[in-house]
Design a protein around this motif. Structure first.
Motif, short mmCIF file in Angstrom:
data_model
loop_
_atom_site.label_atom_id
_atom_site.label_comp_id
_atom_site.label_asym_id
_atom_site.label_seq_id
_atom_site.Cartn_x
_atom_site.Cartn_y
_atom_site.Cartn_z
N GLY A 1 0.82 -1.12 0.15
CA GLY A 1 -0.10 -0.07 -0.04
C GLY A 1 0.91 1.43 0.01
O GLY A 1 1.68 1.34 0.93
N MET A 2 0.35 2.22 -0.90
CA MET A 2 1.14 3.46 -0.96
C MET A 2 0.13 4.75 -0.58
O MET A 2 0.59 5.65 0.25
CB MET A 2 1.93 3.76 -2.26
N GLY A 3 -0.82 4.78 -1.62
CA GLY A 3 -1.68 5.82 -1.63
C GLY A 3 -3.06 5.60 -1.72
O GLY A 3 -3.65 4.34 -1.93
N HIS A 4 -4.01 6.52 -1.81
CA HIS A 4 -5.45 6.21 -1.84
C HIS A 4 -6.50 7.60 -2.19
O HIS A 4 -5.81 8.49 -1.85
CB HIS A 4 -6.17 5.66 -0.48
N THR A 5 -7.49 7.18 -2.57
CA THR A 5 -8.24 8.18 -3.13
C THR A 5 -9.86 8.08 -2.79
O THR A 5 -10.00 6.71 -3.11
CB THR A 5 -8.22 9.06 -4.31
N PHE A 6 -10.72 8.89 -2.78
CA PHE A 6 -12.09 8.57 -2.41
C PHE A 6 -13.11 9.21 -3.61
O PHE A 6 -12.61 10.35 -4.35
CB PHE A 6 -12.51 9.10 -1.14
N ASP A 7 -14.06 8.61 -3.98
CA ASP A 7 -15.05 9.13 -4.91
C ASP A 7 -16.29 8.10 -5.01
O ASP A 7 -15.95 7.17 -4.62
CB ASP A 7 -14.43 9.55 -6.26
N ASP A 8 -17.14 8.54 -5.75
CA ASP A 8 -18.51 7.90 -5.99
C ASP A 8 -18.11 7.08 -7.36
O ASP A 8 -18.46 7.90 -8.47
CB ASP A 8 -19.57 8.54 -5.91
N PHE A 9 -17.24 6.11 -7.45
CA PHE A 9 -16.86 5.71 -8.71
C PHE A 9 -17.75 5.04 -9.58
O PHE A 9 -17.73 4.76 -10.80
CB PHE A 9 -15.84 4.70 -8.45
N ASP A 10 -18.74 4.32 -8.80
CA ASP A 10 -20.00 3.91 -9.84
C ASP A 10 -21.24 4.72 -9.96
O ASP A 10 -22.44 4.12 -10.54
CB ASP A 10 -20.24 2.32 -9.24
N GLY A 11 -21.34 5.86 -9.45
CA GLY A 11 -22.21 6.98 -9.68
C GLY A 11 -23.56 6.43 -9.04
O GLY A 11 -24.57 6.76 -9.30
N ASP A 12 -23.35 5.67 -7.70
CA ASP A 12 -24.61 5.46 -7.13
C ASP A 12 -24.91 6.13 -5.68
O ASP A 12 -25.73 6.03 -5.14
CB ASP A 12 -24.77 3.69 -6.75
N GLY A 13 -24.32 7.40 -5.90
CA GLY A 13 -24.60 8.40 -4.75
C GLY A 13 -23.86 7.89 -3.41
O GLY A 13 -24.06 8.62 -2.45
N LYS A 14 -22.88 6.79 -3.27
CA LYS A 14 -22.24 6.44 -2.17
C LYS A 14 -20.58 6.58 -2.28
O LYS A 14 -20.32 6.48 -3.20
CB LYS A 14 -22.60 4.99 -1.86
N LEU A 15 -20.10 6.59 -1.13
CA LEU A 15 -18.56 6.92 -1.02
C LEU A 15 -17.85 5.62 -1.48
O LEU A 15 -17.88 4.76 -0.41
CB LEU A 15 -18.12 7.72 0.30
N ASP A 16 -16.97 5.59 -2.34
CA ASP A 16 -16.01 4.43 -2.40
C ASP A 16 -14.76 4.79 -2.29
O ASP A 16 -14.43 5.88 -2.09
CB ASP A 16 -16.33 3.89 -3.99
N PHE A 17 -13.75 3.82 -2.55
CA PHE A 17 -12.31 4.03 -2.20
C PHE A 17 -11.59 3.35 -3.30
O PHE A 17 -11.88 2.16 -3.42
CB PHE A 17 -11.78 4.19 -0.67
N TYR A 18 -10.34 3.94 -3.38
CA TYR A 18 -9.38 3.25 -4.21
C TYR A 18 -7.91 3.28 -3.80
O TYR A 18 -7.59 4.44 -3.20
CB TYR A 18 -9.36 4.05 -5.69
N VAL A 19 -7.47 2.40 -3.35
CA VAL A 19 -6.05 2.12 -2.79
C VAL A 19 -5.14 1.62 -3.97
O VAL A 19 -5.33 0.64 -4.66
CB VAL A 19 -6.22 1.35 -1.40
#
Length: 753
Positions: free
Chosen positions: A447-465
């Protein structure tokens, strides 16, 4: 081989013994003897277990030679034209389609035409005649089949070519997989050369426009002060323009508007800061403070002033001694109205002979701390009592307080090298429950970094590591080789080398994205940021890649996977001698470790992620670390900040900040929201929703994401063709709300409580 190892170890001993007082003569002899035995064991294992991989490395030398020649050549296309082979079978065209921004995509698979070497040379000659140049390339030995019976060896080679013509503008990406059959067995005296080459699959992307991003500003480290990080972006003086803090240079870039940055001192008295820090309002006076750690290794709070500067006299926050502070995140974890802080440490592997143990779940670094804010700049270490003690010794690179379960309190995600990530849910009073096991094997990676967004457009917060995706690990898995005496280490290889993970929020927790393979393999990845660079209403992702790029693309990675991951334990003189000897070429920059990996810009297109970095001018070949996206010139198009890692071997490094202006000509409509800290209320944890007739978007203010950096509290939303906004809703961390009704598009709006 033993004589070579002995000679190298003797050189190592004679050049370091005078510098480091310690062991007796007999201990020195014993350590050197043990180191030689360790090296001999590796050579025996190469014969007994790793034979197929050792053979693969011998064939790989030809791929390395090609890549090295291409890197050094002025006329790279001529190098490709001179490639000797018997035949080249092309893949057949399967589909053509148009993407956004006048990008065309063509896909190929199956059997197509077969070309002779002459036809290949003629094709290259035609490209040269039409003023095309090969600017960049990447070649990875992703699979290997040893010679069998009367059939020669085969290699699977993943390739990517970046080709351009200046006038009229045309940029092309060719990415695919080659099946290479080799002319001779390794036992013959002839050099290894390709016989027949088959393009098994290929994708071509092209765009007949100039790049969208242009470099406008740089800051370089010096020999005396090589660091750039921490890289922090924030509107310090509340004029709507974000300043840039370049902590490693004691530099504040004051934003004067329209892209003009004026350099000032960050502190009148320069301090040797570690490359992690945070800016946030810790004392509730509506002005952000600066928290960092200098070479005394204690957390320091520099109070913020109204003019956007910081006090030169810090407050020692706690009697907590930190090892190698790398990641800082803040949030009100207990609902008392002030910001608490979590600081994670990194610990470098290899140094003094220690290795993370086990390499897939290491918890043997310097202890992280959770500090409760008690007011007046004083904090109390509550790490153990809060439930974070068990894994506080991770080797961490990034972390964030963020509300993951939508219950209005700050949960915690910690991303660590040699372990993966850990997720903790908060009960609202600062007590955390570890739910990491819910993610199974997918939580294990470098693990190095991460970011957050609604990646699938369903109105919920997802995360990407993000972390390391390894061609070598996949090749070893296909060869079916590994040590049986340390079976768990071998079993975890696939998970650890797989690469990045994207997790989507569902009602009962998180699931790995079904399209994860699209975003998994970006190389050795460090910083990342989610931003809508083209204002189409979908968030795109930028990822910084590349570990160490040396004189040659020969990769140390095979040594790491064959041997290093099986080492374990704390500091050990003999093992240190072994590591120093085995990594000589790497330390002297003769070879690379995941070098020359190009940066990635994932365009979100109809639910799919497509890497268009080269077409947009951001597929930089340098090794990169931190990433921040921010609309520096306030023209509605987010710009890109990237920190370059400049290495002359492992022992001499410096850094350089690049700022790239987004000049995309056909971007859509947009709206910006400027959040400001007010008395007793921080921007951290705020949730912003933009509602239009076609749906809604949202974003949250978090800290500790990306890598050794911090994003601002100025949020940007692309709207595509939308020209009307119903409302902008801001939900602050304490649950109160602010609303803007029908704000104008294509401008920024300031929101306060």
């Amino acid at each position: 081989m033993k004589k070579i190892v002995l000679a190298l170890l003797t050189i190592w001993f004679t050049t370091t013994a005078a510098q480091v007082p310690g062991p007796t003569h007999q201990e020195q002899v014993d350590n050197r003897g043990e180191a030689i035995n360790l090296a001999d064991t590796r050579r025996k294992l190469d014969q007994l277990i790793w034979g197929p991989e050792v053979l693969a490395q011998q064939y790989e030398t030809r791929i390395v030679e090609l890549w090295d020649d291409l890197l050094k050549a002025q006329d790279k296309l001529k190098v490709l034209a001179d490639l000797d082979f018997n035949s080249l079978r092309l893949a057949a065209h399967q589909n053509s389609e148009g993407l956004q921004h006048q990008i065309a995509r063509y896909t190929y698979s199956g059997d197509g035409e077969t070309w002779s070497a002459k036809q290949w040379k003629d094709f290259i000659a035609e490209a040269v005649a039409n003023k095309y140049v090969l600017e960049q390339s990447e070649w990875h030995h992703s699979g290997f089949t040893p010679p069998q019976d009367n059939e020669g060896a085969h290699s699977e080679v993943s390739f990517e070519l970046h080709v351009a013509r200046a006038e009229p503008a045309h940029r092309v990406v060719l990415k695919g997989v080659l099946d290479v059959s080799w002319k001779v067995s390794l036992g013959a005296t002839a050099e290894i050369e390709p016989n027949d080459i088959v393009i098994t699959q290929m994708t071509i992307l092209e765009r007949q426009l100039p790049p969208a991003f242009e470099e406008v500003f740089t800051v370089s480290g010096t020999e005396e002060t090589p660091l750039i990080n921490p890289l922090l972006v924030y509107d310090l003086d509340k004029d709507g323009l974000s300043e840039i803090i370049v902590g490693g240079q004691n530099l504040l870039l004051r934003n004067e508007g329209k892209g003009t940055l004026v350099a000032e001192k960050l502190f009148d008295k320069a301090r040797p800061l570690y490359d992690g820090a945070i800016i946030a309002d810790f004392d509730g006076d509506a002005q952000v403070d600066f928290v960092g750690v200098d070479n005394n290794n204690y957390p320091l709070l520099f109070k913020g002033n109204k003019d956007g500067s910081f006090s030169d006299e810090p407050i020692k926050m706690a009697d907590t001694h930190l090892g190698l502070p790398k990641t800082f995140t803040a949030g009100d974890i207990d609902g008392d109205g002030d910001l608490d802080i979590h600081i994670g440490n990194y610990k470098y592997a290899y140094r003094q002979g220690q290795m993370p143990s086990p390499y897939f779940d290491a918890n043997d670094g310097y202890p992280a701390v959770l500090l409760r804010n008690d007011g007046e700049g004083k904090f109390t270490d509550i790490t153990d009592s809060s439930g974070l003690g068990a894994k506080r010794n991770r080797r961490s690179y990034s972390s964030s307080f963020v509300d993951l379960d939508d219950d209005q309190d700050m949960d915690l995600i910690v991303v660590s090298d040699y372990a993966g990530f850990d997720v903790y849910l908060n009960n609202g009073k600062g007590k955390f429950t570890d739910i990491t096991d819910d993610f199974g094997l997918d939580r294990h990676f470098f693990g190095m970094g991460h970011t957050f967004d609604d990646f699938d457009g369903d109105g919920k917060l997802d995360f990407y590591v993000i972390g390391m995706s390894s061609t070598t690990a996949r090749r070893l898995a296909e060869l079916g080789v590994g040590r049986q005496d340390l079976q768990k280490h071998t079993e975890m290889r696939d998970a650890m080398g797989y690469g990045n993970r994207m997790f989507l929020k569902r009602e009962n927790g998180f699931v790995k994205a079904p399209f994860n393979d699209q975003v998994a393999r970006t190389g050795w990845s460090w910083g990342t940021s989610t931003f809508d660079f083209d204002n189409d209403g979908d968030k795109d992702i930028f990822i910084a890649n590349g570990h160490y790029s040396g004189e040659s693309t020969q990769d140390y990675c095979t040594t790491f996977w064959r041997h290093d991951i099986y080492e374990s334990g704390g500091e050990n003189v003999a093992r240190d001698m072994l590591f120093q000897t085995e990594s000589t070429d790497l330390r002297e920059a003769n070879i690379s470790w995941n070098g020359y990996e190009h940066k990635v810009l994932y365009l979100k297109h109809k639910g799919e992620y497509v890497n268009i970095a080269y077409l947009m001018g951001v597929a930089f070949e340098y090794d990169a670390r931190s990433v921040v996206t921010e609309d520096i010139d306030k023209d509605g198009r987010p710009d890109l900040l990237v920190v370059e890692h400049v290495a002359e071997g492992l022992n001499k490094t410096s850094y350089r900040l690049h700022i790239y202006r987004n000049a995309l000509s056909n971007a859509g409509h947009w709206v910006g929201v400027e959040l400001s800290d007010s008395v007793g209320r921080s921007t951290i944890g705020a949730n912003v929703e933009v509602v239009t007739k076609t749906g809604k978007q949202f974003s949250r203010i978090v800290t500790g994401d990306s890598f050794s950096s911090q994003h601002s509290a100025n949020l940007h939303f692309g709207l595509g063709a939308q020209t009307e906004i119903e409302e902008v809703r801001v939900t602050w961390a304490d649950g109160t709300r602010s609303t803007l009704k029908q704000p104008e598009v294509d401008q920024y709006h300031k929101v306060t409580n």
